[in-house]
Design an enzyme around this catalytic site. Sequence first.
Site, PDB file in Angstrom:
ATOM      1  N   PRO A  11       0.826  -1.209   0.000  1.00  0.00           N
ATOM      2  CA  PRO A  11       0.000   0.000   0.000  1.00  0.00           C
ATOM      3  C   PRO A  11       0.858   1.256   0.000  1.00  0.00           C
ATOM      4  CG  PRO A  11       0.207  -0.832   2.216  1.00  0.00           C
ATOM      5  CD  PRO A  11       1.045  -1.743   1.349  1.00  0.00           C
ATOM      6  N   ASP A  34      -4.582  -1.494 -10.337  1.00  0.00           N
ATOM      7  CA  ASP A  34      -5.692  -0.969  -9.548  1.00  0.00           C
ATOM      8  C   ASP A  34      -5.519   0.514  -9.231  1.00  0.00           C
ATOM      9  OD1 ASP A  34      -7.055  -3.320  -9.499  1.00  0.00           O
ATOM     10  OD2 ASP A  34      -6.433  -3.917  -7.490  1.00  0.00           O
ATOM     11  N   LYS A  56     -10.787  -0.081  -8.963  1.00  0.00           N
ATOM     12  CA  LYS A  56     -12.088  -0.224  -8.301  1.00  0.00           C
ATOM     13  C   LYS A  56     -12.036   0.513  -6.972  1.00  0.00           C
ATOM     14  CE  LYS A  56     -11.578  -4.645  -8.631  1.00  0.00           C
ATOM     15  NZ  LYS A  56     -11.739  -6.096  -8.478  1.00  0.00           N
ATOM     16  N   GLY A  87      -2.980  -3.300  -5.086  1.00  0.00           N
ATOM     17  CA  GLY A  87      -2.507  -2.675  -3.865  1.00  0.00           C
ATOM     18  C   GLY A  87      -2.514  -3.664  -2.713  1.00  0.00           C
ATOM     19  N   GLY A  88      -1.578  -3.487  -1.789  1.00  0.00           N
ATOM     20  CA  GLY A  88      -1.512  -4.394  -0.645  1.00  0.00           C
ATOM     21  C   GLY A  88      -1.089  -5.786  -1.066  1.00  0.00           C
ATOM     22  N   ASP A  89      -1.811  -6.795  -0.601  1.00  0.00           N
ATOM     23  CA  ASP A  89      -1.530  -8.192  -0.929  1.00  0.00           C
ATOM     24  C   ASP A  89      -2.684  -8.759  -1.746  1.00  0.00           C
ATOM     25  OD1 ASP A  89       0.087 -10.809  -0.185  1.00  0.00           O
ATOM     26  OD2 ASP A  89      -2.053 -11.267   0.053  1.00  0.00           O
ATOM     27  N   MET A 171     -12.090  -0.975   4.740  1.00  0.00           N
ATOM     28  CA  MET A 171     -13.179  -0.376   3.951  1.00  0.00           C
ATOM     29  C   MET A 171     -14.426  -0.106   4.789  1.00  0.00           C
ATOM     30  SD  MET A 171     -12.633  -2.712   0.514  1.00  0.00           S
ATOM     31  CE  MET A 171     -12.227  -4.240   1.413  1.00  0.00           C
TER      32      MET A 171
END
Length: 512
Positions: A11, A34, A56, A87-89, A171
């Site tokens: 991230p 993304d 998204k 992003g992230g994993d 989220m």
Amino acid sequence: MGKVYLLGAGPGDPGLITARALRRLEEADVVLYDALVHPDLLTHCRPDADLVFVGKRAGEASARQERINERLVTEAQGGRSVVRLKGGDPYLFGRGSEEAAHLRRAGVPFEVVPGVPSPLVAAAYAGVSLTHRELSSSVSYVTATESPEKDRSSHDWAKLATATETLVIFMGLRKLGSLMELLVDHGRAPETPACVVQSASLPSQRTVVGTVATIADRAREAGLGAPALTIVGPVVALRDELRWFDTMPLFGKRVLVTRPSGQAAALSSRLRDEGAASVLAPTIRIEDPADSAALRDAAREVGTYDWVLFTSKNGVERFFTELRAQGGDARRIGSALVVAIGPGTARALRREGVVPDHVPAEYRGEEVAKIVLGAHDGDLDGVRVLLPRAAVAREILPETLRAAGAHVDVVAAYRNLPPTEDESARIRDLIRGGDVDVVTFTASSTVENLCALLEAEGGPSAAEALAPLTVASIGPITTRTAVRLGLRVHVTATEYTNDGLVDALRDYFTSP
């Protein structure tokens, strides 16, 4: 048949991507990325790679997952190396497992490269440890956005509310109030510490701290938005002791970088390391000389000189590009002594296979002249010197050497041109709109061109437009140019390099 690589970008900060993921990204024929992927990561892609945005975000239109799945299959079946950059994993609330399952059913080979998970980064950059020997030995990750195809939520809040000491909610910002009420209703103490971390690891990171009872109101009052993570648990109380990122002197500063495109990466990276946001605004364009005949002759005859002096990285790159075009390489320099004006120029020479004989302690043309003069006891009669440089530059170096008897060939290896009109308009808007806090100058030409474009359409003078900003210069020569044009210079680096400039800025903002 090609192959699909499901990559976790980590991230926020692009420096958090793994070495393996970066290698796969550099090799890719097509990249589907993304919304939360940092744009700097895309600069590592091949120039001929297809870059496809499939971002998204909650509440916004996006590419449907089914179309993304099919695109992965189609590209791989066409024999291409396909990267799905997330992003992230990929497997932590990233739908990477759904994509992998689709690829397996379609008979497409794939590889998963894990990324640094966002809760680990958000916690570390906010000054919170998710676990702690005395405070928390268990962690739960929960998403507040579940599949719309589910008949009901899979969350058992009666268990989740108190099952672990630390709870991380993905989220959940839009429904934070109701989520906190669920925790309290199912046994979590309302005075439990909680925090929301927005844009973790970026200069725009914001962290709001409260309790389960107050965090929703505090996040709303602070105007926090996505992307954000919520952390609940006693470990949040560690923030005052462990915070480090948002206390850095340059944290959150928006710094205008006026270096040319293609040469701003090093300075931008150093600024990011200090918590600042670099705003790219190249005020010079590097172009070929109007007439390359002299450069061609110099590259062909370089072995006939006693000294070759390089006063910029651009001069090195343009000279050796011409040398290679002629089928030559560093050996053509022969016995000539080579001087690099500073460490950046020296690094550029080493990449070409040349170790400079001299690098002055002070990175100025006057110091280069002293090296040459000292080697000949001040008598340069009959000494041949080649100086590949910008078409317009300070004359102190060649004039000093000629005055001592040297034959100096000054060869235009490139031109410094002002930005295009569209780019000039963008830079004017950045400054006049208050979108930057600091402006950096790395050469006299960057000062001159920025002042010229600010005054091109009337209105306030350059000095007035830049008065609210902190002005930082890479060295005394650049500072003199800025002062001559009416600017107030707050910071002048004592080491005339990117590192020296950033160090000087950090010291300036650290000083009381």
